[in-house]
Design a protein around this motif. Sequence first.
Motif, PDB file in Angstrom:
ATOM      1  N   LYS A 128     103.442  86.809  23.013  1.00 55.96           N
ATOM      2  CA  LYS A 128     104.343  86.277  24.041  1.00 55.96           C
ATOM      3  C   LYS A 128     105.225  85.169  23.464  1.00 55.96           C
ATOM      4  N   ARG A 129     104.622  84.235  22.735  1.00 57.02           N
ATOM      5  CA  ARG A 129     105.369  83.119  22.153  1.00 57.02           C
ATOM      6  C   ARG A 129     106.416  83.624  21.152  1.00 57.02           C
ATOM      7  N   ASP A 167     109.265  85.295  23.045  1.00 53.99           N
ATOM      8  CA  ASP A 167     110.043  84.288  23.774  1.00 53.99           C
ATOM      9  C   ASP A 167     110.925  83.483  22.823  1.00 53.99           C
ATOM     10  N   ILE A 185      96.562  88.317  28.216  1.00 55.23           N
ATOM     11  CA  ILE A 185      97.885  88.273  27.599  1.00 55.23           C
ATOM     12  C   ILE A 185      97.729  87.620  26.234  1.00 55.23           C
ATOM     13  N   GLN A 195     103.535  91.841  32.244  1.00 58.28           N
ATOM     14  CA  GLN A 195     104.145  90.727  31.529  1.00 58.28           C
ATOM     15  C   GLN A 195     104.188  91.019  30.042  1.00 58.28           C
ATOM     16  N   ILE A 196     105.152  90.441  29.357  1.00 56.10           N
ATOM     17  CA  ILE A 196     105.247  90.599  27.908  1.00 56.10           C
ATOM     18  C   ILE A 196     104.023  89.970  27.273  1.00 56.10           C
ATOM     19  N   GLY A 197     103.431  90.688  26.326  1.00 57.05           N
ATOM     20  CA  GLY A 197     102.231  90.211  25.653  1.00 57.05           C
ATOM     21  C   GLY A 197     100.947  90.676  26.302  1.00 57.05           C
ATOM     22  N   GLN A 198     101.052  91.360  27.432  1.00 54.45           N
ATOM     23  CA  GLN A 198      99.861  91.814  28.159  1.00 54.45           C
ATOM     24  C   GLN A 198      99.277  93.058  27.488  1.00 54.45           C
TER      25      GLN A 198
END
Length: 106
Positions: A69-70, A73, A64, A9-12
């Motif tokens: 991630k934020r 996104d 994460i 996942q993105i941010g992981q």
Amino acid sequence: MSESEPAPQIGQYVHILRGRDAGQINVIVGIVDEKFVLIADGDKRKYDRAKKKNINHLELFQYISPEVKRSIDETGRVTNGKLRFAVSKFLNDQAITLEKGEQIDG
């Protein structure tokens, strides 16, 4: 990657197992396909020049970064400063966890 492993996942956070950067902690900033991801740490590997890496050469942590991630996104990108902060915060948190005698599980 087997069926039981969760998808990246993105941010992981990831630990690089193979290649020139082996041993470093980076953050996933993009997903190319089911086999490759883009990773960066904001220091040696900047967001604009993220490294395409085979997920078989990475150890995926269950953590994460909510900030990374934020940011990705909302704006489609993340600052290198935010990546550096996320990696250093993760390393500090893991050092505290190891001092308490707990183990890191990826």
